[in-house]
Design a protein around this motif. Sequence first.
Motif, PDB file in Angstrom:
ATOM      1  N   PRO A  18       0.804  -1.231   0.000  1.00  0.00           N
ATOM      2  CA  PRO A  18       0.000   0.000   0.000  1.00  0.00           C
ATOM      3  C   PRO A  18       0.831   1.273   0.000  1.00  0.00           C
ATOM      4  O   PRO A  18       0.437   2.266  -0.610  1.00  0.00           O
ATOM      5  N   TRP A  19       1.994   1.280   0.668  1.00  0.00           N
ATOM      6  CA  TRP A  19       2.820   2.494   0.694  1.00  0.00           C
ATOM      7  C   TRP A  19       3.426   2.769  -0.670  1.00  0.00           C
ATOM      8  O   TRP A  19       3.519   3.912  -1.101  1.00  0.00           O
ATOM      9  N   TRP A  20       3.803   1.712  -1.354  1.00  0.00           N
ATOM     10  CA  TRP A  20       4.323   1.872  -2.709  1.00  0.00           C
ATOM     11  C   TRP A  20       3.231   2.440  -3.610  1.00  0.00           C
ATOM     12  O   TRP A  20       3.473   3.381  -4.372  1.00  0.00           O
ATOM     13  N   ALA A  21       2.039   1.866  -3.531  1.00  0.00           N
ATOM     14  CA  ALA A  21       0.926   2.320  -4.375  1.00  0.00           C
ATOM     15  C   ALA A  21       0.554   3.765  -4.062  1.00  0.00           C
ATOM     16  O   ALA A  21       0.316   4.573  -4.968  1.00  0.00           O
ATOM     17  N   ALA A  22       0.507   4.106  -2.786  1.00  0.00           N
ATOM     18  CA  ALA A  22       0.175   5.482  -2.396  1.00  0.00           C
ATOM     19  C   ALA A  22       1.224   6.457  -2.915  1.00  0.00           C
ATOM     20  O   ALA A  22       0.887   7.547  -3.413  1.00  0.00           O
ATOM     21  N   ASN A  23       2.486   6.081  -2.839  1.00  0.00           N
ATOM     22  CA  ASN A  23       3.543   6.970  -3.331  1.00  0.00           C
ATOM     23  C   ASN A  23       3.517   7.083  -4.853  1.00  0.00           C
ATOM     24  O   ASN A  23       3.812   8.143  -5.396  1.00  0.00           O
ATOM     25  N   GLU A  24       3.169   5.999  -5.538  1.00  0.00           N
ATOM     26  CA  GLU A  24       3.045   6.071  -6.998  1.00  0.00           C
ATOM     27  C   GLU A  24       1.920   7.029  -7.395  1.00  0.00           C
ATOM     28  O   GLU A  24       2.059   7.800  -8.347  1.00  0.00           O
ATOM     29  N   LEU A  25       0.809   6.989  -6.665  1.00  0.00           N
ATOM     30  CA  LEU A  25      -0.289   7.923  -6.919  1.00  0.00           C
ATOM     31  C   LEU A  25       0.162   9.352  -6.643  1.00  0.00           C
ATOM     32  O   LEU A  25      -0.103  10.262  -7.435  1.00  0.00           O
ATOM     33  N   LEU A  26       0.844   9.553  -5.534  1.00  0.00           N
ATOM     34  CA  LEU A  26       1.364  10.885  -5.203  1.00  0.00           C
ATOM     35  C   LEU A  26       2.331  11.367  -6.281  1.00  0.00           C
ATOM     36  O   LEU A  26       2.265  12.525  -6.714  1.00  0.00           O
ATOM     37  N   ALA A  27       3.212  10.492  -6.741  1.00  0.00           N
ATOM     38  CA  ALA A  27       4.172  10.869  -7.794  1.00  0.00           C
ATOM     39  C   ALA A  27       3.437  11.292  -9.060  1.00  0.00           C
ATOM     40  O   ALA A  27       3.806  12.290  -9.700  1.00  0.00           O
ATOM     41  N   PHE A  28       2.388  10.560  -9.411  1.00  0.00           N
ATOM     42  CA  PHE A  28       1.604  10.928 -10.595  1.00  0.00           C
ATOM     43  C   PHE A  28       0.976  12.316 -10.410  1.00  0.00           C
ATOM     44  O   PHE A  28       1.025  13.152 -11.325  1.00  0.00           O
ATOM     45  N   LEU A  29       0.412  12.566  -9.244  1.00  0.00           N
ATOM     46  CA  LEU A  29      -0.198  13.872  -8.993  1.00  0.00           C
ATOM     47  C   LEU A  29       0.838  14.995  -9.051  1.00  0.00           C
ATOM     48  O   LEU A  29       0.563  16.073  -9.575  1.00  0.00           O
ATOM     49  N   ARG A 126      12.292   1.222  -5.301  1.00  0.00           N
ATOM     50  CA  ARG A 126      12.892   0.601  -6.474  1.00  0.00           C
ATOM     51  C   ARG A 126      14.142  -0.202  -6.126  1.00  0.00           C
ATOM     52  O   ARG A 126      14.392  -1.265  -6.675  1.00  0.00           O
ATOM     53  N   SER A 127      14.934   0.320  -5.220  1.00  0.00           N
ATOM     54  CA  SER A 127      16.172  -0.377  -4.870  1.00  0.00           C
ATOM     55  C   SER A 127      15.904  -1.651  -4.071  1.00  0.00           C
ATOM     56  O   SER A 127      16.712  -2.562  -4.072  1.00  0.00           O
ATOM     57  N   ARG A 128      14.750  -1.743  -3.445  1.00  0.00           N
ATOM     58  CA  ARG A 128      14.412  -2.930  -2.659  1.00  0.00           C
ATOM     59  C   ARG A 128      13.716  -3.991  -3.492  1.00  0.00           C
ATOM     60  O   ARG A 128      13.569  -5.114  -3.057  1.00  0.00           O
ATOM     61  N   SER A 129      13.233  -3.645  -4.694  1.00  0.00           N
ATOM     62  CA  SER A 129      12.515  -4.653  -5.490  1.00  0.00           C
ATOM     63  C   SER A 129      13.420  -5.356  -6.453  1.00  0.00           C
ATOM     64  O   SER A 129      14.550  -5.152  -6.601  1.00  0.00           O
TER      65      SER A 129
END
Length: 129
Positions: A18-29, A126-129
Amino acid sequence: MHDRPTDGQVIPPVAGRPWWAANELLAFLLEVAAPACLFWWGFSLADDLAVRLLAGSAVLVAAVVLWALFAAPRARFRPPLAGVLTVKAVVLGGGALALYGVGHPAAAAVLGVVVVASTALAETFRSRS
């Protein structure tokens, strides 16, 4: 469970992230807001409406082209990470500076802090995946 996208996946699954997804949404915004702020700043540079529209559009197009060429997920050119981060700093940081330029220093500071935090989180994920 392996969360990296395979050839058939465009977007990695977000379940359990969920934190990754939330940050991806924030990055898009942020990627939408920064060019809008740049347009606003360019629009504010002149008195004549035609010149305002031209200046705002020129700054917007420059930011979008720069992003599309070097920082977008499917960018035409993929520079090393330092190059991508430089482009992100120019466009996203430019959005924060543009807010300052149109007379909103507090909003500019908030946007700048959010851009730095979101970008740092994205690189950490990204560095953790």
